[in-house]
Design an enzyme around this catalytic site. Sequence first.
Site, PDB file in Angstrom:
ATOM      1  N   ASP A 206       0.826  -1.218   0.000  1.00  0.00           N
ATOM      2  CA  ASP A 206       0.000   0.000   0.000  1.00  0.00           C
ATOM      3  C   ASP A 206       0.859   1.268   0.000  1.00  0.00           C
ATOM      4  O   ASP A 206       2.040   1.218   0.348  1.00  0.00           O
ATOM      5  CB  ASP A 206      -0.879   0.032   1.255  1.00  0.00           C
ATOM      6  CG  ASP A 206      -2.007  -0.983   1.169  1.00  0.00           C
ATOM      7  OD1 ASP A 206      -2.032  -1.770   0.208  1.00  0.00           O
ATOM      8  OD2 ASP A 206      -2.858  -0.988   2.086  1.00  0.00           O
ATOM      9  N   HIS A 348       3.853  -2.350   3.025  1.00  0.00           N
ATOM     10  CA  HIS A 348       3.915  -1.000   2.453  1.00  0.00           C
ATOM     11  C   HIS A 348       5.260  -0.830   1.757  1.00  0.00           C
ATOM     12  O   HIS A 348       6.297  -1.106   2.376  1.00  0.00           O
ATOM     13  CB  HIS A 348       3.743   0.054   3.547  1.00  0.00           C
ATOM     14  CG  HIS A 348       2.429  -0.072   4.259  1.00  0.00           C
ATOM     15  ND1 HIS A 348       2.203  -1.047   5.216  1.00  0.00           N
ATOM     16  CD2 HIS A 348       1.274   0.621   4.136  1.00  0.00           C
ATOM     17  CE1 HIS A 348       0.953  -0.934   5.655  1.00  0.00           C
ATOM     18  NE2 HIS A 348       0.359   0.069   5.014  1.00  0.00           N
TER      19      HIS A 348
HETATM   20 ZN   LIG Z   1      -2.446   3.090   3.396  1.00  0.00          ZN
END
Ligand SMILES: [Zn+2]
Length: 398
Positions: A206, A348
């Site tokens: 993400d 991430h």
């Molecule tokens: Zn996020």
Amino acid sequence: MKKVDYKALSIILLVFIIPCFIYYSKYENIRNSIENNSITLFDENKAENKVNALLEENRDKELINNTSYEKFVYLSFKKDEIMTHFVVDIKTGEETTILNYVKEDKKTEFFNKIKELLYLKYPKFIASNLEGEEQILDVELLENELIIYYKGDSVEPKIEDQLLLHVNYNEVKDYLDFTLALDNKYENENGYHYNKNKKTVALTFDDGPNGEKTNRLLNILEENKAHATFFMVGNRMESGRDTILNVLNKGNEIGSHSYSHQNMKRMRLNDVIQGEKKTREIYKSITGKDLLYTRPPYGNITSQIKSNLDTIFINWNLDTEDWLHRDKDKIVNAVLKDIDDGDIILMHDSYDTTVEAVEELLPELYVRGYQVVSVSELATLKNITLEQHHLYYSLKEV
Ligand SMILES: [Zn+2]
């Protein structure tokens, strides 16, 4: 003193010695040719004797193959699923290996081709350890291919599976001193051809695109025959254009992570819809493609958003908390202790520690029998049709 009778001497020379010499020379030739023939005959016997001896020694096994090629006899036996192969040279009658029948001036080309096929099949951490003749354990001959078996004892992390490579005859026929059957319909083994019967997880990142970190991840994924889904933030896409194209070029996929990473639960429905629309437009202007999936920031949506936003919602069931710990080992352990078939893993691509963790994780997951893929690939492998207005956490087989 008597004078030498040159005339008589010449006659003697002509009548006796020269014919004798000619006869002897002829006789020498014949003798040599007989000897040469008998050498050949003797060696053929030697090869035959060797083959017979091997048949005798292995008579407790099932004989699978006993074929004479141009320069050698190939024998293969099977017992308790274990294959044993023998190669006997026809000239010398000695036991040898198939690799001795690679043309002397084509050895480099042959081994380059094998290297290319190894890297197509295996992740780099394996392929790089199998290069070189000394890594070859055995070669099996089939009707139109050879199977190369590898030692692989220097591969790290250790792999239990027997490492082997199927090499179609078409790929190497120019380099070999023997002929196998040609087969026009064949496919080389490819590590990107994922298997429905293997455990599979989706890896997701993400908050990107994140330039250099995303690109490093893409290389690591590629080296490990893995794919991932990157959920990207709309207002970061313009400046990350090159990274976006690189993500797609390397076979990965992209989803929306909203336009400005706000918590959708605290937004008006119309703003959520407009933000998503804007994100899709930017994405389409860069790639010419549509965004199919949305991962809401913090995984938060309301039932109202779920029924009104036309998208497929993808959350996760395995959270590495990489943003919180920023610790390579913690990220690796978080995955290894909980991972299961059909999981969707959250990470991430914003942190170096995440990149380092993925570099360590992918080989480890490979040796544990996991395929690491994008969300779409996971759905296909699990026979799941993803539907709009649904929220998915994992994709376990139905
Ligand atoms: Zn996020």
